[in-house]
Design an enzyme around this catalytic site. Structure first.
Site, PDB file in Angstrom:
ATOM      1  N   LYS A  10      70.509  21.382  17.553  1.00 23.28           N
ATOM      2  CA  LYS A  10      71.948  21.356  17.301  1.00 23.28           C
ATOM      3  C   LYS A  10      72.552  19.977  17.481  1.00 23.28           C
ATOM      4  CE  LYS A  10      73.043  23.222  21.917  1.00 23.28           C
ATOM      5  NZ  LYS A  10      71.663  23.584  22.293  1.00 23.28           N
TER       6      LYS A  10
ATOM      7  N   LYS B 226      63.302  12.210  26.119  1.00 23.32           N
ATOM      8  CA  LYS B 226      64.677  11.704  26.065  1.00 23.32           C
ATOM      9  C   LYS B 226      64.809  10.370  26.778  1.00 23.32           C
ATOM     10  CE  LYS B 226      66.843  16.232  25.541  1.00 23.32           C
ATOM     11  NZ  LYS B 226      67.769  17.234  26.127  1.00 23.32           N
TER      12      LYS B 226
ATOM     13  N   LYS C 210      61.813  20.733  15.852  1.00 20.72           N
ATOM     14  CA  LYS C 210      62.708  21.856  16.085  1.00 20.72           C
ATOM     15  C   LYS C 210      64.057  21.638  15.393  1.00 20.72           C
ATOM     16  CE  LYS C 210      65.315  23.876  19.940  1.00 20.72           C
ATOM     17  NZ  LYS C 210      65.616  23.747  21.381  1.00 20.72           N
TER      18      LYS C 210
END
Length: 332
Positions: free
Chosen positions: A200, A112, A197
């Protein structure tokens, strides 16, 4: 009973991956309210640029979805992280126990931080330290098991390390938890990128099935799922055929059948995709219907969260007070 703790971060709408990889296992566990704690970890959503109104909206939606899935107050304690001050009280003590080096080795931080820097954005300090807050979330409740996805294993291992280190330095204080992973579909992958992955945060992604997607949307996303090049047919091989393997994993999780055995029943991708789409729609149908009922009565959801926070505070406060005494702070 074994005390378990886990949580969901309101950074996006909950996905099929969240449901198959975590929420359904939480619901299935035979637990009592004081031994099963599930939390909307809203403080963790502040580690990156965010819209405050959206965080509030997604926090409420996540809590309502957990209730809709079956996590009622009769079998667990459901609450919002920021409503229980013991999480942040304990986090500072654990920051005084962790080292800069072990936090910078966290895979999610490196990924990140690199993405933020590549975009010319700053990296918030909380992005580096949030695994310590996650450790506080867990350790504040004398947690014994943490049911999470594979991507969170490293953070739970850090939690274990911090608990052991604190106990060695200041005396027995914390239970040392272990991670537990679901046997099937622990890591559901993106339908358009089966090497990544199903996250969301990708709210507009056609490869992400959300728990509240309408049946027609689910069918469209699954039927457009990436399969694999070549004419090898339907074979379960995660390494060589990740797209097909992901579809089989999802179908296996929905039906309880072994993915490799399911593969033997298909001669082509079309029939497999149709069956996957139908299975996902039926799996999520009762959750969506119950969510609509709960969303129509937000006051009832807020009452559950208030009651959960009160119960959580009662469980966490003695543990955190014990840690404060152990590390050398005066009692209040």
């Amino acid at each position: 009973m074994t005390r378990i703790f886990s949580g969901v971060k309101p950074t996006g709408h909950l996905t099929l991956g969240n449901y198959l990889g975590a929420v359904r296992q939480w619901v299935a566990a035979d637990q009592a309210p004081d031994d099963a704690l599930f939390c909307v970890v809203d403080l963790h959503a502040l580690t990156v640029e965010h819209d405050p109104a959206r965080v509030r909206r997604l926090s409420r939606q996540a809590a309502t979805l957990l209730l809709a899935a079956g996590l009622g107050p009769e079998k667990c304690t459901l609450f919002v992280q920021s409503h229980v001050d013991e999480h942040t009280r304990l986090a500072y003590l654990l920051e005084c126990t962790a080292t800069d080096g072990e936090l910078r080795r966290m895979i999610q931080y490196k990924e990140k931080a690199a993405a933020a820097q590549a975009a010319g954005a700053g990296v918030r300090l909380s992005l580096l330290t949030y695994p310590v807050l996650m450790a506080a979330d867990i350790l504040a409740y004398d947690t014994e098991e943490v049911p999470v996805g594979e991507d969170q294993r490293q953070h739970v291992e850090l939690t274990r390390d911090l608990a052991v280190r604190f106990n060695q330095r200041y005396g027995p204080t914390f239970a040392v938890p272990k991670v537990t992973l679901p046997a099937v579909a622990a890591r559901v992958m993106d339908l358009q990128d089966p090497t990544s992955k199903m996250g969301k945060s990708g709210d507009a992604g056609t490869g992400v099935v959300f728990m509240l997607d309408e049946p027609g949307v689910v069918h469209k996303k699954v039927m457009r799922a990436v399969t694999d090049s070549g004419d090898g047919g339907v074979v379960y091989d995660r390494a060589a055929r990740p797209g097909v393997a992901n579809l089989l994993d999802v179908l296996g999780a929905c039906t309880g059948a072994e993915p490799a055995v399911l593969a033997e029943g298909y001669g082509g991708y079309g029939a497999l995709k149709r069956d996957v789409a139908d299975a996902v729609v039926e799996l999520l149908r009762p959750v969506r219907e119950r969510y609509a009922e709960l969303a129509a009565d937000p006051g009832a959801v807020e009452k559950v969260l208030r009651t959960g926070a009160e119960r959580a505070r009662g469980l966490a406060r003695p543990v955190v007070d014990r840690a404060y005494r152990a590390i050398g702070l005066l009692e209040r």
